[in-house]
Write an enzyme that holds these catalytic residues in place. Sequence first.
Site, PDB file in Angstrom:
ATOM      1  CG  HIS A  53      10.031  98.435  33.872  1.00  0.00           C
ATOM      2  ND1 HIS A  53      10.277  97.366  34.695  1.00  0.00           N
ATOM      3  CD2 HIS A  53      10.698  98.184  32.714  1.00  0.00           C
ATOM      4  CE1 HIS A  53      11.072  96.511  34.064  1.00  0.00           C
ATOM      5  NE2 HIS A  53      11.336  96.994  32.863  1.00  0.00           N
ATOM      6  CG  ASN A  84      15.146  99.731  32.172  1.00  0.00           C
ATOM      7  OD1 ASN A  84      15.734 100.477  32.947  1.00  0.00           O
ATOM      8  ND2 ASN A  84      14.113  98.975  32.539  1.00  0.00           N
ATOM      9  CG  PHE A  85      21.820 101.654  32.085  1.00  0.00           C
ATOM     10  CD1 PHE A  85      21.656 101.260  30.769  1.00  0.00           C
ATOM     11  CD2 PHE A  85      22.936 102.431  32.403  1.00  0.00           C
ATOM     12  CE1 PHE A  85      22.582 101.628  29.778  1.00  0.00           C
ATOM     13  CE2 PHE A  85      23.861 102.802  31.433  1.00  0.00           C
ATOM     14  CZ  PHE A  85      23.685 102.410  30.126  1.00  0.00           C
ATOM     15  CE  LYS A  86      15.525  95.520  33.533  1.00  0.00           C
ATOM     16  NZ  LYS A  86      14.789  94.277  33.687  1.00  0.00           N
ATOM     17  CD  GLU A  93       9.710  96.092  28.767  1.00  0.00           C
ATOM     18  OE1 GLU A  93      10.796  95.991  28.189  1.00  0.00           O
ATOM     19  OE2 GLU A  93       9.599  96.529  29.922  1.00  0.00           O
ATOM     20  N   GLY A 122      14.109  89.671  31.760  1.00  0.00           N
ATOM     21  CA  GLY A 122      15.267  89.234  32.543  1.00  0.00           C
ATOM     22  C   GLY A 122      15.342  87.736  32.754  1.00  0.00           C
ATOM     23  CB  SER A 178      14.824  87.716  27.161  1.00  0.00           C
ATOM     24  OG  SER A 178      14.681  87.572  28.565  1.00  0.00           O
ATOM     25  CD  GLU A 227      12.646  95.014  36.511  1.00  0.00           C
ATOM     26  OE1 GLU A 227      13.301  96.062  36.554  1.00  0.00           O
ATOM     27  OE2 GLU A 227      12.926  94.061  35.764  1.00  0.00           O
TER      28      GLU A 227
END
Length: 243
Positions: free
Chosen positions: A94, A10-12, A163, A169, A199, A96
């Site tokens: 996700h 996942n590049f975000k 997650e 992160g 992570s 975020e």
Amino acid sequence: MSNHKIIASNFKTNHTRASTRDYVEALDRGMRDIGYSEEVFLFPPATALDAFETESAIRIGAQNAYPTVKGSFTGEIGLEQLGEFAIETVLIGHSERRHILGESQAFIAKKFAWFKEQGFTIFYCIGEPLEVREAGDEAVRRYLVEQLEGIDTGYEKLVVAYEPVWAIGTGKTATPELIEKTHAVIKRLCDRPLLYGGSVKPSNIEEVLKVPGCDGALIGTASWEVSSMISMLEISEKLKTEN
Ligand code: PEP
């Protein structure tokens, strides 16, 4: 039985269109060099989506999309934009998007149902914040049940990613014991391939992938550097042949 693990990146909000192209080319080469023949999923930012032609099985997915073909949804992309690049994989739920962008479970479930209707492969993320983890196992179970509300857990193109929010992160990976215990809870709720995310990096991916009930990894930070991503694929490939 195949010991293949599903690895996804996942590049975000990282990488440009140009650097994503370089990344995909390097990954394609790297996968060939290490003999990695399974699918690898990449979720670049929307501006970098493309129908990359690769020899390796690199599948491009969208980090987010709106449940529509097209329309008036400022700032969003829909099926028409994804279809231009033959994209048929999407990440939904996700943390975020849940916690920073404020997506509700009802909206997430609506997205899920819509992209399921389109036959997409759906990577669906669930995971508890720290205060829920600290409240104990039953609180975590209830939280995860709520995050599966309205989701067709029998969908054959569903891949689930556990997650924990406190591990994303932060450099803090969940212990193998905690992953195993939580994956067992989730597997009882939803019997689909189940990845761990939070992570994961070259130094810990082996112990994560060895956890019973862990079918792969969804990786953020440590996957943004292509050499690090290739190292992790190499470790996954080595584990496959060890068993
Ligand atoms: C993620 O955002 O899906 C993730 C797992 O990030 P990181 O690897 O950086 O914790």
